[in-house]
Design an enzyme around this catalytic site. Structure first.
Site, mmCIF file in Angstrom:
data_model
loop_
_atom_site.group_PDB
_atom_site.id
_atom_site.type_symbol
_atom_site.label_atom_id
_atom_site.label_comp_id
_atom_site.label_asym_id
_atom_site.label_seq_id
_atom_site.Cartn_x
_atom_site.Cartn_y
_atom_site.Cartn_z
ATOM 1 N N LYS A 46 -9.820 72.529 103.441
ATOM 2 C CA LYS A 46 -10.829 71.499 103.172
ATOM 3 C C LYS A 46 -10.907 70.641 104.446
ATOM 4 O O LYS A 46 -9.879 70.393 105.098
ATOM 5 C CB LYS A 46 -10.368 70.681 101.956
ATOM 6 C CG LYS A 46 -11.216 69.481 101.612
ATOM 7 C CD LYS A 46 -12.473 69.837 100.874
ATOM 8 C CE LYS A 46 -13.389 68.592 100.790
ATOM 9 N NZ LYS A 46 -14.772 68.917 100.470
ATOM 10 N N ASN A 151 -16.507 71.199 111.560
ATOM 11 C CA ASN A 151 -17.499 70.940 110.524
ATOM 12 C C ASN A 151 -18.662 70.167 111.153
ATOM 13 O O ASN A 151 -18.605 68.951 111.312
ATOM 14 C CB ASN A 151 -16.861 70.162 109.365
ATOM 15 C CG ASN A 151 -17.830 69.935 108.229
ATOM 16 O OD1 ASN A 151 -19.047 69.983 108.412
ATOM 17 N ND2 ASN A 151 -17.310 69.667 107.037
ATOM 18 N N SER A 153 -21.698 70.461 109.767
ATOM 19 C CA SER A 153 -22.664 70.915 108.770
ATOM 20 C C SER A 153 -22.587 70.233 107.417
ATOM 21 O O SER A 153 -23.360 70.599 106.525
ATOM 22 C CB SER A 153 -22.478 72.423 108.581
ATOM 23 O OG SER A 153 -21.109 72.765 108.466
ATOM 24 N N CYS A 154 -21.675 69.272 107.217
ATOM 25 C CA CYS A 154 -21.613 68.620 105.904
ATOM 26 C C CYS A 154 -22.960 67.952 105.627
ATOM 27 O O CYS A 154 -23.426 67.129 106.418
ATOM 28 C CB CYS A 154 -20.485 67.593 105.859
ATOM 29 S SG CYS A 154 -20.401 66.786 104.265
ATOM 30 N N LYS A 191 -19.006 75.634 112.524
ATOM 31 C CA LYS A 191 -19.714 75.858 111.249
ATOM 32 C C LYS A 191 -21.010 75.054 111.271
ATOM 33 O O LYS A 191 -21.001 73.820 111.264
ATOM 34 C CB LYS A 191 -18.826 75.459 110.056
ATOM 35 C CG LYS A 191 -19.472 75.773 108.708
ATOM 36 C CD LYS A 191 -18.474 75.615 107.581
ATOM 37 C CE LYS A 191 -19.077 75.856 106.212
ATOM 38 N NZ LYS A 191 -18.106 75.656 105.131
ATOM 39 N N ASN A 218 -23.141 76.521 105.618
ATOM 40 C CA ASN A 218 -22.696 75.471 104.708
ATOM 41 C C ASN A 218 -23.758 75.385 103.605
ATOM 42 O O ASN A 218 -24.721 76.144 103.597
ATOM 43 C CB ASN A 218 -22.556 74.142 105.458
ATOM 44 C CG ASN A 218 -21.572 73.201 104.767
ATOM 45 O OD1 ASN A 218 -21.592 73.073 103.544
ATOM 46 N ND2 ASN A 218 -20.711 72.571 105.534
HETATM 47 C C1 LIG Z 1 -17.574 71.119 96.162
HETATM 48 C C2 LIG Z 1 -17.765 71.673 97.539
HETATM 49 C C3 LIG Z 1 -17.131 71.052 98.606
HETATM 50 C C4 LIG Z 1 -17.286 71.549 99.902
HETATM 51 N N1 LIG Z 1 -16.615 70.944 100.934
HETATM 52 C C5 LIG Z 1 -16.739 71.441 102.196
HETATM 53 C C6 LIG Z 1 -15.989 70.890 103.266
HETATM 54 O O1 LIG Z 1 -15.198 69.946 103.117
HETATM 55 N N2 LIG Z 1 -16.158 71.421 104.506
HETATM 56 C C7 LIG Z 1 -17.010 72.465 104.740
HETATM 57 O O2 LIG Z 1 -17.111 72.922 105.888
HETATM 58 N N3 LIG Z 1 -17.706 73.034 103.727
HETATM 59 C C8 LIG Z 1 -17.590 72.547 102.480
HETATM 60 N N4 LIG Z 1 -18.268 73.143 101.436
HETATM 61 C C9 LIG Z 1 -19.166 74.302 101.713
HETATM 62 C C10 LIG Z 1 -18.475 75.629 101.430
HETATM 63 O O3 LIG Z 1 -17.369 75.837 102.281
HETATM 64 C C11 LIG Z 1 -19.473 76.803 101.634
HETATM 65 O O4 LIG Z 1 -19.946 76.781 102.969
HETATM 66 C C12 LIG Z 1 -20.674 76.727 100.682
HETATM 67 O O5 LIG Z 1 -20.283 76.301 99.389
HETATM 68 C C13 LIG Z 1 -21.397 78.072 100.567
HETATM 69 O O6 LIG Z 1 -20.550 79.076 100.041
HETATM 70 P P1 LIG Z 1 -20.637 79.583 98.498
HETATM 71 O O7 LIG Z 1 -22.035 80.018 98.248
HETATM 72 O O8 LIG Z 1 -19.616 80.683 98.414
HETATM 73 O O9 LIG Z 1 -20.287 78.392 97.660
HETATM 74 C C14 LIG Z 1 -18.110 72.677 100.126
HETATM 75 C C15 LIG Z 1 -18.751 73.290 99.034
HETATM 76 C C16 LIG Z 1 -18.587 72.808 97.755
HETATM 77 C C17 LIG Z 1 -19.278 73.500 96.609
#
Ligand SMILES: Cc1cc2nc3c(=O)[nH]c(=O)nc-3n(C[C@H](O)[C@H](O)[C@H](O)COP(=O)(O)O)c2cc1C
Length: 371
Positions: A46, A151, A153-154, A191, A218
């Site tokens: 995370k 990161n 991309s948040c 990312k 992301n």
């Molecule tokens: C609840 C949640 C929290 C996330 N937190 C982060 C994060 O802290 N850093 C990050 O780079 N991506 C974060 N993401 C993005 C995920 O790593 C991923 O890029 C995104 O959910 C797409 O993948 P998926 O379709 O498998 O969910 C988060 C996604 C979700 C759903």
């Protein structure tokens, strides 16, 4: 020869090319240890910042489901509904760097052969902020992190010099990547946000800064739906919402389109694909477009928090697929369909005889559209 799932990506050897992406499944030491035990080839923590953050009051993630009979989309869990997407407005880790460092060391001691990637984030608005990136990078690699994921991309950052706001600015991406590369002894992955017009532009910025790989996608900027009975957003705090991120099945084709742009523009570079992966048939798309690894979040969140069944199905599906085709490594099929994506004008038209210049029939005649 029996297939091997092992890959080398940015110089690192993975037992298999599947990683848990930076998100709730990787928010704690116990989750990451369970993930390695379940068989994930790598884990991206995370996102870690220098200071603790405070999340919204209320749920940070929910899942949107579709009723196959009526087409209704809702976050309410109903029998027979199918997962459409995840929606979140969760910030980076609420634990700061000091909490993470001993845990990174312990996880690496427990699983030295698995790949632990530290996701990090700081601002970019001043020299001091840029030094924060270096502080985070040095601290994580000193404790044994195998790579760093930036990161950029948040999607829910108000600050103009953080998260996807950096990821929308080619120059800022380049500067941040370069600053981290100055101190990094391990590979640096960038990312990127999918929320730009042409992701190739931002990727070029990252590569100019020295990035060893691009990670995409992301989550996509989005808002929750409004409940027709209450007229409230299905997720809100005191009736208010802000833009959050969409993940899960709904974004697979969207994320693949971004990845196709990237791998076509930079065929010799390294890419890690994310977005909507639940089983091997989904991951296969990313490999066929040229990715070397694939990451998963939403599907793992819904499977005992870290995806033991998801990783079993990814690796099992991949072995079966390779055996059937007689392929022994991922490189036997990586990028195989990259060159099938062309400009629209290169797609064949009906020959002159079959084409009536659009004068036959009006629009789509009834019965012409079938599902
Ligand atoms: C609840 C949640 C929290 C996330 N937190 C982060 C994060 O802290 N850093 C990050 O780079 N991506 C974060 N993401 C993005 C995920 O790593 C991923 O890029 C995104 O959910 C797409 O993948 P998926 O379709 O498998 O969910 C988060 C996604 C979700 C759903």
């Amino acid at each position: 020869m029996a297939p091997t799932l092992a890959v080398t990506f940015t110089g690192l050897r993975f037992e298999n090319p599947f990683l848990l992406s930076s998100a709730p499944p990787t928010e704690s030491e116990s989750n990451i240890l369970r993930a390695f035990e379940a068989g994930w080839g790598g884990v991206v923590t995370k996102t870690i910042g220098l200071h603790p953050v405070v999340n919204v009051a209320g749920p940070k993630t929910k899942f949107l489901r579709a009723n196959p009979e009526t087409g209704q989309l809702s976050m309410q869990k109903r029998p027979g509904s199918a997962l459409h997407s995840s929606w979140n407005w969760e910030l980076i880790s609420d634990k700061a760097i000091d909490w993470w460092l001993p845990r990174i060391a312990r996880i690496k001691q427990a699983y030295p052969a698995r790949i632990l990637v530290a996701s990090i984030m700081a601002g970019s608005g001043s020299d001091e902020e840029l030094r924060h990136w270096q502080t985070l990078a040095k601290a994580c690699q000193d404790e044994g992190a195998d790579a760093l994921e930036l990161n950029l991309s948040c999607p829910h950052m108000d600050r103009k010099d953080m998260g996807s706001n950096i990821g929308k600015d080619q120059e800022q991406i380049s500067i941040v990547t370069h600053v981290v590369k100055e101190v990094a002894r391990v590979p640096v992955w960038a990312k990127l946000t999918p929320s730009t017009t042409d992701i190739v532009v931002e990727a070029r910025g990252a590569f100019l800064g020295g990035a060893d790989a691009i990670v995409s996608s992301n989550t996509f900027p989005s808002i929750p739906l409004i409940d027709p009975d209450t007229l409230e957003f299905e997720m809100n705090v005191d009736g208010l919402v802000s833009s959050g991120g969409l993940g899960g099945p709904a974004i697979l084709p969207l994320s693949l389109a971004k990845m196709a742009q990237l791998t076509n523009a930079f065929p010799d570079k390294a890419f890690s694909g994310i977005g909507g992966v639940t089983d091997f048939s989904h991951a296969l798309n990313y490999f066929l477009l040229g990715c070397g690894t694939v990451q998963v979040c939403t599907a793992a969140m819904l499977d005992h928090a870290i995806g033991p069944h998801v990783i079993a199905s990814l690796t099992g599906g991949m072995v079966a697929f390779m055996e059937k085709r007689g392929w022994s490594t991922v490189d036997d099929f990586r990028g195989l369909r990259r060159d099938r994506i062309v400009t629209h004008s290169q797609i064949r038209r009906p020959d002159a005889k079959a084409y009536h210049g659009g004068y036959e029939g009006e629009g789509y005649a009834a019965g012409e559209i079938r599902n």
